[in-house]
Design a protein around this motif. Structure first.
Motif, PDB file in Angstrom:
ATOM      1  N   SER A  36     -62.864-112.857 -21.740  1.00  0.00           N
ATOM      2  CA  SER A  36     -61.937-112.845 -22.858  1.00  0.00           C
ATOM      3  C   SER A  36     -61.605-114.255 -23.304  1.00  0.00           C
ATOM      4  O   SER A  36     -61.521-115.166 -22.495  1.00  0.00           O
ATOM      5  CB  SER A  36     -60.661-112.115 -22.437  1.00  0.00           C
ATOM      6  N   ASP A  77     -61.156-108.760 -21.421  1.00  0.00           N
ATOM      7  CA  ASP A  77     -61.255-108.068 -22.700  1.00  0.00           C
ATOM      8  C   ASP A  77     -61.552-106.605 -22.405  1.00  0.00           C
ATOM      9  O   ASP A  77     -62.667-106.253 -21.998  1.00  0.00           O
ATOM     10  CB  ASP A  77     -62.373-108.733 -23.511  1.00  0.00           C
ATOM     11  N   TRP A  78     -60.547-105.744 -22.608  1.00  0.00           N
ATOM     12  CA  TRP A  78     -60.736-104.338 -22.255  1.00  0.00           C
ATOM     13  C   TRP A  78     -61.755-103.640 -23.154  1.00  0.00           C
ATOM     14  O   TRP A  78     -62.214-102.561 -22.821  1.00  0.00           O
ATOM     15  CB  TRP A  78     -59.407-103.580 -22.312  1.00  0.00           C
ATOM     16  N   SER A  79     -62.091-104.256 -24.267  1.00  0.00           N
ATOM     17  CA  SER A  79     -63.095-103.594 -25.109  1.00  0.00           C
ATOM     18  C   SER A  79     -64.482-103.750 -24.496  1.00  0.00           C
ATOM     19  O   SER A  79     -65.437-103.128 -24.934  1.00  0.00           O
ATOM     20  CB  SER A  79     -63.067-104.176 -26.527  1.00  0.00           C
ATOM     21  N   GLN A  80     -64.605-104.593 -23.473  1.00  0.00           N
ATOM     22  CA  GLN A  80     -65.882-104.742 -22.778  1.00  0.00           C
ATOM     23  C   GLN A  80     -65.652-104.504 -21.287  1.00  0.00           C
ATOM     24  O   GLN A  80     -65.838-105.407 -20.468  1.00  0.00           O
ATOM     25  CB  GLN A  80     -66.431-106.157 -22.941  1.00  0.00           C
ATOM     26  N   GLU A 125     -55.896 -98.749 -27.601  1.00  0.00           N
ATOM     27  CA  GLU A 125     -56.618-100.017 -27.748  1.00  0.00           C
ATOM     28  C   GLU A 125     -58.101 -99.787 -27.458  1.00  0.00           C
ATOM     29  O   GLU A 125     -58.965-100.272 -28.163  1.00  0.00           O
ATOM     30  CB  GLU A 125     -56.042-101.047 -26.766  1.00  0.00           C
ATOM     31  N   ILE A 126     -58.372 -99.033 -26.413  1.00  0.00           N
ATOM     32  CA  ILE A 126     -59.768 -98.756 -26.075  1.00  0.00           C
ATOM     33  C   ILE A 126     -59.851 -97.574 -25.112  1.00  0.00           C
ATOM     34  O   ILE A 126     -59.002 -97.399 -24.245  1.00  0.00           O
ATOM     35  CB  ILE A 126     -60.419-100.013 -25.433  1.00  0.00           C
ATOM     36  N   TRP A 127     -60.888 -96.757 -25.275  1.00  0.00           N
ATOM     37  CA  TRP A 127     -61.223 -95.727 -24.296  1.00  0.00           C
ATOM     38  C   TRP A 127     -62.209 -96.356 -23.329  1.00  0.00           C
ATOM     39  O   TRP A 127     -63.114 -97.060 -23.726  1.00  0.00           O
ATOM     40  CB  TRP A 127     -61.903 -94.532 -24.972  1.00  0.00           C
ATOM     41  N   ILE A 128     -62.008 -96.128 -22.035  1.00  0.00           N
ATOM     42  CA  ILE A 128     -62.930 -96.695 -21.049  1.00  0.00           C
ATOM     43  C   ILE A 128     -63.722 -95.573 -20.392  1.00  0.00           C
ATOM     44  O   ILE A 128     -63.149 -94.603 -19.878  1.00  0.00           O
ATOM     45  CB  ILE A 128     -62.160 -97.503 -19.983  1.00  0.00           C
ATOM     46  N   GLY A 184     -61.990-106.173 -17.127  1.00  0.00           N
ATOM     47  CA  GLY A 184     -62.290-106.407 -18.533  1.00  0.00           C
ATOM     48  C   GLY A 184     -63.409-107.432 -18.668  1.00  0.00           C
ATOM     49  O   GLY A 184     -63.746-108.129 -17.722  1.00  0.00           O
TER      50      GLY A 184
END
Lengths: 185, 611
Positions: free
Chosen positions: B500, B182-185, B460-463, B497
């Motif tokens: 997920s 999960d790229w948001s985490q 989708e997401i900034w890392i 990630g």
């Protein structure tokens, strides 16, 4: 006066012959049976048969188990001395096979004597005797003839002696057998 | 008188009868008795003979089995002829032409049936009770086939091997491609700290090898090779490095060599041989410093800084990098070429040209055949081609910084597919995988990297990676994002990630086995076979060496003994690399490929060999 001697066949009739043969055969049978028992031939044959059958059974059983085994569990086996012991690891989750000997008291006539018997145990089940009560396992030695990391090869030497507490010379026989088996792994 | 005659007759006949009877009785007795006695004696000697036979049979079995044991140890000891046996040294050996065991003489006769089969006849003979010679001679056959096998159940052997984007599949007892995460985490799984003030400028990944080039490190190395085989467990090891002595700008790899675009004025392109990380040569190019490069199909395309009197795009023939690197052609771009991507017969250039951010060069004749003008004048820094789309990343623009263009007709019309406005971001590098785009930026702070969704052209997401320095390079492989950063202590960072629940899987993953010692220097390999289920493909490569240490630098090869071939069919003959140092040590790697939604499941692997 002329004395006429009627011509008579002085011979044996067929019936008499048959009767004679029959009687003679019966007499002979009894005589020979007596001879047979006196000479002890039947004893010798019995003793021989017992030794042979036990030897054959031991050879067949151990050879089959060694052919099928995956490997020899050296830590649980006893090599180079009598009495020996052999622990085999069988493939595909089958139970281990264990050969060893034990002493048993048996009654011969009115005497109780101790003999050594060979037995086979599968896993945790009850051990089953491989030799009968009429033979003593005088020698059972296993030798590990495996070279380097190759398939195991086990040499088996055993001596079976007919149980003879009375020291009867007729029954004084033993059989020495030596063989070897390679595992087919 | 009559009576007397009768009496005489009776007496005479009685006398005659008894004598005859006795004679007959004796005669019958003489016929029957010996037969019975013979039977009795025969049965006794027969049983003794049986005893002899069983001992002989046991010895004959021993003879054949001992020959088998000798064959197991060394096939070449089975010399044609008659041999006796001895186990005096604790193992079976042939001695003389026969040997004696008490009253038995035994020997084994060996003869050749064919090149890999021998016939063995065990002969055991002895003298019986009656002085007659007896013998038995059972026969057998031995084959030159002492095959060994290394079996691995992968679920059980997973921990002893190395994993890159693969994991255990408990339900099926095998291994499968990892979840994409999960790229948001996101989190930084592992990072490396190169000496000094290292800036990770460019990354190239080839399966489990990551090549990184940095700015001038002084006494440190500017070219580093890292091993990714165990990255999923957080392990990165250095394979080798090379001293370049200048700022490196970009790295590309082809056929065992790395080509580095550098700031040097005399060695704009430096070539590193990947088998031993030796710098074997360089190219001195006309004009400005080399900024970008891309190698494919024996062509090296290089882009340089803008040159007022010269060209900015060059192509070289790299079929024989150790002997010569002839110039194939060049093109006048009239702008700095920041990035190159070759697809098909065309090179796609990201340039500083205000009206031609994308320029397309046909490689057959090095002529410019097309261009595309993005809105506004922001410079294009990165280009990546996937399928029929070219993706461009550029400087901060009033419109968008990320563009997707349809290049199905590179020489015809190019139309936009979508774009993403990243706010005030400046893209330095792009990597496209599946339906995601991965970018690295000049911004630093908390926005060094981002994952873009290419289905709806959105972020989708900034890392936020470690530190706050800009990130010059990005590459995505398996389930990890690799970022080259200017952060002093975090030169290369590997992002993973979070856990997920989605069904997105990595599209490629590699399981590398532990190193296996066959125990003998002269090992000949037979076949590799495996069991896999599920959807996707599994392919293998192997490598061998004479020592464990040399295994690390051995080449991974496929069924034709070369680096770009793979075992794809189970139960295939193994072919070694002709240049392998030896065959005692063995290692395999399994490459799993899927479509991102499903995975093959690899359960068991088996290698057979003889030594």
């Amino acid at each position: 006066m002329l004395i006429r001697k009627p011509l008579k066949f002085e011979g044996i009739t067929l019936v008499e012959l048959i009767v004679y043969v029959a009687i003679t055969s019966i007499v002979l049978l009894f005589v020979l049976r007596f001879m047979w028992n006196v000479s002890g031939v039947s004893i010798r044959v019995d003793v021989s048969t017992e030794l042979i059958q036990n030897s054959r059974f031991i050879l067949d059983k151990i050879s089959y188990d060694l052919h099928v085994a995956e490997n020899v569990v050296i830590g649980s086996s006893t090599f180079n001395t009598h009495p020996g012991a052999l622990m085999l690891d069988m493939p595909a989750g089958a139970q281990n096979i264990f050969y060893d000997t034990y002493e048993k008291d048996i009654l011969v006539g009115r005497q109780t004597i101790k003999i050594r018997k060979l037995r086979r145990r599968a896993g945790e089940q009850q051990a089953v005797d491989v030799t009968g009560d009429k033979v003593n396992v005088a020698n059972f030695v296993l030798k590990n003839r495996t070279r380097a990391q190759e398939s195991s090869n086990i040499k088996i030497e055993f001596t079976l002696a007919f149980v003879n507490p009375g020291q009867d010379p007729q029954r004084n026989r033993e059989l020495n057998v030596e063989t070897a088996v390679s595992l087919r792994q | 008188m009559g009576r007397r005659k009768i009496n005489i007759h009776e007496r005479r006949s009685q006398k005659g009868d008894s004598l005859l009877e006795v004679i007959l009785a004796i005669a019958i007795f003489m016929l029957i008795a010996p037969a019975i006695v013979i039977v009795a004696l025969r049965s006794l000697s027969g049983s003794i003979e049986s005893e002899d036979r069983i001992v002989a049979a046991a010895l004959a079995q021993e003879t054949l089995e001992a020959s088998r044991a000798i064959r197991d140890y060394d096939w070449d000891s089975l010399i044609t002829g008659n041999h006796g046996l001895s186990d005096a040294n604790g193992y079976w050996e042939f001695v003389g032409t026969s040997d004696n065991k008490g009253k038995y003489t035994r020997a084994v006769a060996i003869s050749d049936t064919d090149a890999s089969t021998k016939k063995i006849v065990a002969a055991v003979s002895w003298q019986g009770l009656d002085g007659i010679s007896n013998s038995i001679s059972p026969t057998g056959q031995l084959t030159k086939w002492h095959s060994l096998q290394w079996m691995q159940n992968l679920a059980g052997s997973f921990l002893s091997g190395f994993a890159n984007s693969v994991e255990i599949d408990e339900a099926n007892g095998g291994i499968k491609l990892s979840n994409l995460g999960d790229w948001s985490q996101p989190s930084v799984l592992v990072s490396t700290n190169f000496s000094g003030d290292a800036d990770g400028k460019s990354i190239f990944i080839d399966k489990n090898n990551l090549y990184l080039v940095t700015k001038n490190e002084g006494s440190g190395k500017e070219f580093i090779a890292l091993d990714l085989s165990d990255v999923t467990k957080g392990n990165l090891t250095t394979l080798g490095s090379a001293e370049l002595g200048t700022n490196a700008n970009h790295v590309t790899v082809f056929n065992g060599y790395a080509y580095v675009a550098t700031d040097s004025n005399s060695e704009e392109i430096m070539i590193v041989r990947l088998s031993d990380y030796a710098k074997i040569g360089s190219i001195n190019m006309p004009g400005g410093i080399a900024v970008s490069d891309f190698a494919k199909d024996n062509i090296l395309a290089v882009g340089t800084a803008k040159s007022s009197g010269g060209r900015e795009f060059f192509t070289y023939d790299i079929s024989n990098p150790e002997s010569s690197l002839p110039l194939s052609g060049s093109a006048e771009i009239n702008a700095k070429v920041n990035d190159i991507y070759i697809s098909g017969n065309y090179a796609y250039l990201a340039t500083d040209d205000n009206g031609k951010e994308l320029i397309i060069v046909r490689l057959s004749d090095n002529s410019i055949v097309n261009f595309y003008n993005l809105p506004d004048t922001a410079d294009a820094h990165a280009v990546f081609v996937a399928g029929n789309a070219a993706y461009i990343g550029r400087d901060n623009s009033s419109v968008s910084e990320f563009y997707a263009l349809d290049i199905s007709n590179p020489e015809g019309t190019i139309s936009p597919l979508g774009d993403v406005d990243l706010g005030s971001a400046e893209i330095k590098d792009i990597f496209i995988a599946g339906s995601h785009g991965y970018i690295s930026t000049e911004n630093g702070g908390t926005r060094e990297t981002a994952v873009l969704n290419l289905n709806n052209y959105s972020v989708e997401i900034w890392i936020d990676i470690e530190g706050g320095a800009p990130a010059d390079a990005v590459w995505m492989y398996g389930r990890h994002i690799y970022v080259g950063s200017r952060e002093n202590t975090e030169t290369l960072q590997v992002i993973q990630g979070g856990t997920s629940t989605s069904s997105d899987l990595a599209q490629e993953g590699i399981f590398t086995s532990q190193k296996f010692d066959t125990g003998a220097a002269a090992t000949a390999y037979q076949n590799i076979s495996w069991i896999s289920i599920g959807t996707g493909t599994v392919s293998f490569q192997i490598r061998t060496a004479d020592t464990e240490a040399n295994l690390n630098s051995a080449k991974w090869v496929g069924p034709d003994g070369a680096e770009n071939s793979y075992y794809t069919v189970s139960d295939t003959q193994i072919t070694l690399d002709p240049a392998a140092s030896g065959s005692r040590w063995f290692q395999y790697r399994a490459i799993l490929n899927g479509d991102g939604l499903e995975s093959p499941i690899l359960k068991d692997v088996s290698i057979t060999y003889v030594n």
